[in-house]
Motif scaffolding. Structure first.
Motif, PDB file in Angstrom:
ATOM      1  N   GLY A 187      22.715  22.071  49.490  1.00 44.16           N
ATOM      2  CA  GLY A 187      23.497  23.305  49.499  1.00 44.16           C
ATOM      3  C   GLY A 187      23.887  23.730  48.093  1.00 44.16           C
ATOM      4  O   GLY A 187      23.804  24.916  47.741  1.00 44.16           O
ATOM      5  N   ILE A 188      24.289  22.790  47.265  1.00 40.26           N
ATOM      6  CA  ILE A 188      24.659  23.083  45.874  1.00 40.26           C
ATOM      7  C   ILE A 188      23.412  23.445  45.069  1.00 40.26           C
ATOM      8  O   ILE A 188      23.404  24.393  44.287  1.00 40.26           O
ATOM      9  CB  ILE A 188      25.393  21.875  45.247  1.00 40.26           C
ATOM     10  CG1 ILE A 188      26.750  21.672  45.930  1.00 40.26           C
ATOM     11  CG2 ILE A 188      25.553  22.050  43.749  1.00 40.26           C
ATOM     12  CD1 ILE A 188      27.425  20.356  45.576  1.00 40.26           C
ATOM     13  N   TRP A 189      22.327  22.707  45.262  1.00 40.09           N
ATOM     14  CA  TRP A 189      21.105  22.908  44.483  1.00 40.09           C
ATOM     15  C   TRP A 189      20.478  24.276  44.721  1.00 40.09           C
ATOM     16  O   TRP A 189      19.826  24.822  43.844  1.00 40.09           O
ATOM     17  CB  TRP A 189      20.089  21.825  44.790  1.00 40.09           C
ATOM     18  CG  TRP A 189      20.486  20.458  44.303  1.00 40.09           C
ATOM     19  CD1 TRP A 189      21.544  20.138  43.499  1.00 40.09           C
ATOM     20  CD2 TRP A 189      19.836  19.239  44.599  1.00 40.09           C
ATOM     21  NE1 TRP A 189      21.588  18.787  43.285  1.00 40.09           N
ATOM     22  CE2 TRP A 189      20.540  18.207  43.943  1.00 40.09           C
ATOM     23  CE3 TRP A 189      18.717  18.913  45.357  1.00 40.09           C
ATOM     24  CZ2 TRP A 189      20.166  16.871  44.025  1.00 40.09           C
ATOM     25  CZ3 TRP A 189      18.339  17.592  45.440  1.00 40.09           C
ATOM     26  CH2 TRP A 189      19.061  16.573  44.773  1.00 40.09           C
ATOM     27  N   ARG A 190      20.648  24.812  45.911  1.00 40.61           N
ATOM     28  CA  ARG A 190      20.050  26.126  46.199  1.00 40.61           C
ATOM     29  C   ARG A 190      20.614  27.205  45.284  1.00 40.61           C
ATOM     30  O   ARG A 190      19.959  28.198  45.021  1.00 40.61           O
ATOM     31  CB  ARG A 190      20.297  26.486  47.663  1.00 40.61           C
ATOM     32  CG  ARG A 190      19.399  25.742  48.613  1.00 40.61           C
ATOM     33  CD  ARG A 190      19.507  26.289  50.028  1.00 40.61           C
ATOM     34  NE  ARG A 190      18.608  25.580  50.903  1.00 40.61           N
ATOM     35  CZ  ARG A 190      18.993  24.873  51.960  1.00 40.61           C
ATOM     36  NH1 ARG A 190      20.278  24.782  52.271  1.00 40.61           N
ATOM     37  NH2 ARG A 190      18.104  24.256  52.707  1.00 40.61           N
ATOM     38  N   GLU A 191      21.847  27.009  44.830  1.00 39.02           N
ATOM     39  CA  GLU A 191      22.509  27.998  43.987  1.00 39.02           C
ATOM     40  C   GLU A 191      22.391  27.695  42.502  1.00 39.02           C
ATOM     41  O   GLU A 191      22.738  28.532  41.675  1.00 39.02           O
ATOM     42  CB  GLU A 191      23.998  28.086  44.373  1.00 39.02           C
ATOM     43  CG  GLU A 191      24.240  28.418  45.829  1.00 39.02           C
ATOM     44  CD  GLU A 191      23.634  29.763  46.234  1.00 39.02           C
ATOM     45  OE1 GLU A 191      23.671  30.707  45.423  1.00 39.02           O
ATOM     46  OE2 GLU A 191      23.124  29.852  47.364  1.00 39.02           O
ATOM     47  N   MET A 192      21.943  26.516  42.138  1.00 40.70           N
ATOM     48  CA  MET A 192      21.868  26.134  40.727  1.00 40.70           C
ATOM     49  C   MET A 192      20.552  26.596  40.113  1.00 40.70           C
ATOM     50  O   MET A 192      19.498  26.493  40.747  1.00 40.70           O
ATOM     51  CB  MET A 192      21.980  24.612  40.570  1.00 40.70           C
ATOM     52  CG  MET A 192      23.364  24.069  40.831  1.00 40.70           C
ATOM     53  SD  MET A 192      23.434  22.261  40.688  1.00 40.70           S
ATOM     54  CE  MET A 192      23.172  22.052  38.938  1.00 40.70           C
ATOM     55  N   PRO A 193      20.612  27.067  38.894  1.00 37.18           N
ATOM     56  CA  PRO A 193      19.361  27.437  38.222  1.00 37.18           C
ATOM     57  C   PRO A 193      18.594  26.189  37.810  1.00 37.18           C
ATOM     58  O   PRO A 193      19.168  25.128  37.625  1.00 37.18           O
ATOM     59  CB  PRO A 193      19.850  28.218  36.991  1.00 37.18           C
ATOM     60  CG  PRO A 193      21.229  27.694  36.735  1.00 37.18           C
ATOM     61  CD  PRO A 193      21.801  27.319  38.081  1.00 37.18           C
ATOM     62  N   ASP A 194      17.290  26.340  37.677  1.00 37.94           N
ATOM     63  CA  ASP A 194      16.467  25.238  37.193  1.00 37.94           C
ATOM     64  C   ASP A 194      16.780  25.004  35.722  1.00 37.94           C
ATOM     65  O   ASP A 194      17.114  25.928  34.988  1.00 37.94           O
ATOM     66  CB  ASP A 194      14.980  25.558  37.347  1.00 37.94           C
ATOM     67  CG  ASP A 194      14.553  25.643  38.799  1.00 37.94           C
ATOM     68  OD1 ASP A 194      15.306  25.137  39.660  1.00 37.94           O
ATOM     69  OD2 ASP A 194      13.485  26.214  39.072  1.00 37.94           O
ATOM     70  N   GLY A 195      16.681  23.778  35.295  1.00 37.33           N
ATOM     71  CA  GLY A 195      16.914  23.454  33.901  1.00 37.33           C
ATOM     72  C   GLY A 195      15.688  22.795  33.306  1.00 37.33           C
ATOM     73  O   GLY A 195      14.843  22.271  34.018  1.00 37.33           O
ATOM     74  N   THR A 196      15.624  22.832  31.988  1.00 36.84           N
ATOM     75  CA  THR A 196      14.526  22.191  31.273  1.00 36.84           C
ATOM     76  C   THR A 196      15.075  20.965  30.563  1.00 36.84           C
ATOM     77  O   THR A 196      16.130  21.058  29.924  1.00 36.84           O
ATOM     78  CB  THR A 196      13.924  23.157  30.237  1.00 36.84           C
ATOM     79  OG1 THR A 196      13.515  24.346  30.917  1.00 36.84           O
ATOM     80  CG2 THR A 196      12.737  22.531  29.536  1.00 36.84           C
TER      81      THR A 196
END
Length: 147
Positions: free
Chosen positions: A110-119
């Motif tokens: 649920g949290i990950w769906r809203e987080m942007p991808d990071g490098t």
């Protein structure tokens, strides 16, 4: 009975029969004419018993102990109850742990769906995993998604 015949009668595959024979749970005789292993009704009874015990979660050493007690004309039932009660408690604990894992996974997703991808930048590998349980980040993500 030959391996294939006893396997069919017990509802297992021939490799299972061979395995239990190697483990000493079955005691076939040798046919003097062709040296094939010959199984009798007692072997079939033991094989069916072992299959049912495995379906109930008993380990091979536990099955061996049960059969040994029965072979010595002692009732294995008290031991079976004790082992089974312990096993049931272990299974219930494992189920509880899996339910907790399921909840953590659902929460993280649920949290990950809203987080942007990071490098990866030398300081992080994957933000999703590194910060999934940090409440501040969850609030930051909520604030980010409100924009």
């Amino acid at each position: 009975m030959k391996v294939k015949e006893i396997a069919q009668a017990a509802g297992v595959n021939p490799d299972t029969v061979r395995f239990y024979t190697r483990e000493g749970l079955l005691n076939p005789t040798r046919n003097p004419d062709n040296n094939y292993q010959q199984y009798d009704a007692d072997d079939l009874r033991r094989l069916r018993f072992a299959r049912k015990a495995r379906q109930l979660g008993f380990s091979l050493p536990e099955i061996r102990s049960i059969l040994d007690q029965a072979d010595d004309h002692h009732s294995p039932c008290p031991m079976v109850r004790e082992v089974f009660e312990k096993r049931l408690a272990e299974v219930e604990r494992e189920i509880a742990e899996l339910q907790q894992l399921r909840e953590r996974m659902k929460s993280a997703l649920g949290i990950w769906r809203e987080m942007p991808d990071g490098t990866p930048d030398g300081h992080t590998i994957c933000r999703l995993i590194e910060h999934w349980d940090e409440p501040a980040l969850a609030k930051e993500t909520e604030a980010f998604s409100d924009d």
